[in-house]
Scaffold this motif. Structure first.
Motif, PDB file in Angstrom:
ATOM      1  N   LEU A  23       2.885  18.065   8.626  1.00 38.67           N
ATOM      2  CA  LEU A  23       3.950  17.095   8.402  1.00 38.67           C
ATOM      3  C   LEU A  23       3.399  15.894   7.634  1.00 38.67           C
ATOM      4  N   GLU A  24       4.248  15.270   6.838  1.00 38.80           N
ATOM      5  CA  GLU A  24       3.821  14.057   6.146  1.00 38.80           C
ATOM      6  C   GLU A  24       3.901  12.898   7.127  1.00 38.80           C
ATOM      7  N   GLN A  25       2.774  12.287   7.375  1.00 38.63           N
ATOM      8  CA  GLN A  25       2.692  11.213   8.353  1.00 38.63           C
ATOM      9  C   GLN A  25       3.277   9.923   7.775  1.00 38.63           C
ATOM     10  N   SER A  26       4.071   9.230   8.592  1.00 36.55           N
ATOM     11  CA  SER A  26       4.659   7.948   8.193  1.00 36.55           C
ATOM     12  C   SER A  26       3.637   6.838   8.351  1.00 36.55           C
ATOM     13  N   SER A  27       3.862   5.746   7.657  1.00 35.36           N
ATOM     14  CA  SER A  27       2.949   4.614   7.768  1.00 35.36           C
ATOM     15  C   SER A  27       3.080   3.954   9.144  1.00 35.36           C
ATOM     16  N   VAL A  28       2.049   3.234   9.531  1.00 35.71           N
ATOM     17  CA  VAL A  28       2.041   2.523  10.806  1.00 35.71           C
ATOM     18  C   VAL A  28       3.252   1.604  10.853  1.00 35.71           C
ATOM     19  N   GLY A  29       3.924   1.588  11.989  1.00 38.05           N
ATOM     20  CA  GLY A  29       5.096   0.748  12.181  1.00 38.05           C
ATOM     21  C   GLY A  29       6.412   1.440  11.892  1.00 38.05           C
ATOM     22  N   THR A  30       6.355   2.668  11.400  1.00 38.36           N
ATOM     23  CA  THR A  30       7.580   3.432  11.155  1.00 38.36           C
ATOM     24  C   THR A  30       7.527   4.732  11.934  1.00 38.36           C
TER      25      THR A  30
END
Length: 170
Positions: A42-49
């Protein structure tokens, strides 16, 4: 048996003897029946999202590791797991990474995840994710220090708050 094979067998038994119990919820599956290998695709989201939703496993495509049954969305993912389960299994036996940083074993929600340095970490609630992500490296340092003292304790038997698993699927 050659030296390399003997070393691998010894390492497997040594690791297994020190592993604590995997967190297993009422589904009867580790990680609530979600495919632990799929996280790495999976494409990991940025920190905080928020991260993408976890991928449900199939109840008929499983493998055992650390005393628990893991479900997978495909046979290819199961085969990847079987080849190297420690690379895919969540850290802290599937317990909340921030909970371990705070010194305890609490359950973890499979939809609240992050991969750090090629390791899968789970957390218990969105609020906790915020605390954990404020200082991931500091919290991981605390977790690693705490884990050596709590790893052998029984797995959490608490329910995951505000979560109901839709996995594994038929």
């Amino acid at each position: 048996m050659n030296l390399l094979a003997a070393t691998a067998v010894a390492a497997t038994f040594a690791t297994a003897s020190y592993a604590g119990d995997q967190y297993v919820d009422p589904t009867g599956f580790a990680v609530s029946g979600y495919d632990v290998v799929a996280y790495f695709d999976l494409e990991q989201s940025s920190v905080g999202t928020a991260q993408p939703a976890a991928v449900p496993g199939d109840k008929d495509i499983t493998a055992e590791y650390n005393g628990a049954v893991f479900a997978f969305s495909s046979e290819a993912n199961r085969d990847r797991f079987v080849a190297n389960p420690a690379a895919y299994a969540p850290q802290y036996d599937g317990h909340c990474a921030y909970g371990v940083a705070q010194g305890g074993k609490v359950p973890a929600n499979p939809n609240l995840w992050r991969i750090v340095d090629d390791k899968l970490y789970l957390n218990i609630t969105r609020n906790v994710v915020g605390f954990w992500e404020e200082d991931i490296s500091g919290n991981l340092s605390k977790s690693e220090n705490n884990w050596v003292n709590i790893e052998s304790a029984a797995a959490s038997d608490r329910a995951i708050p505000q979560f109901s698993s839709s996995a594994p699927v038929n």
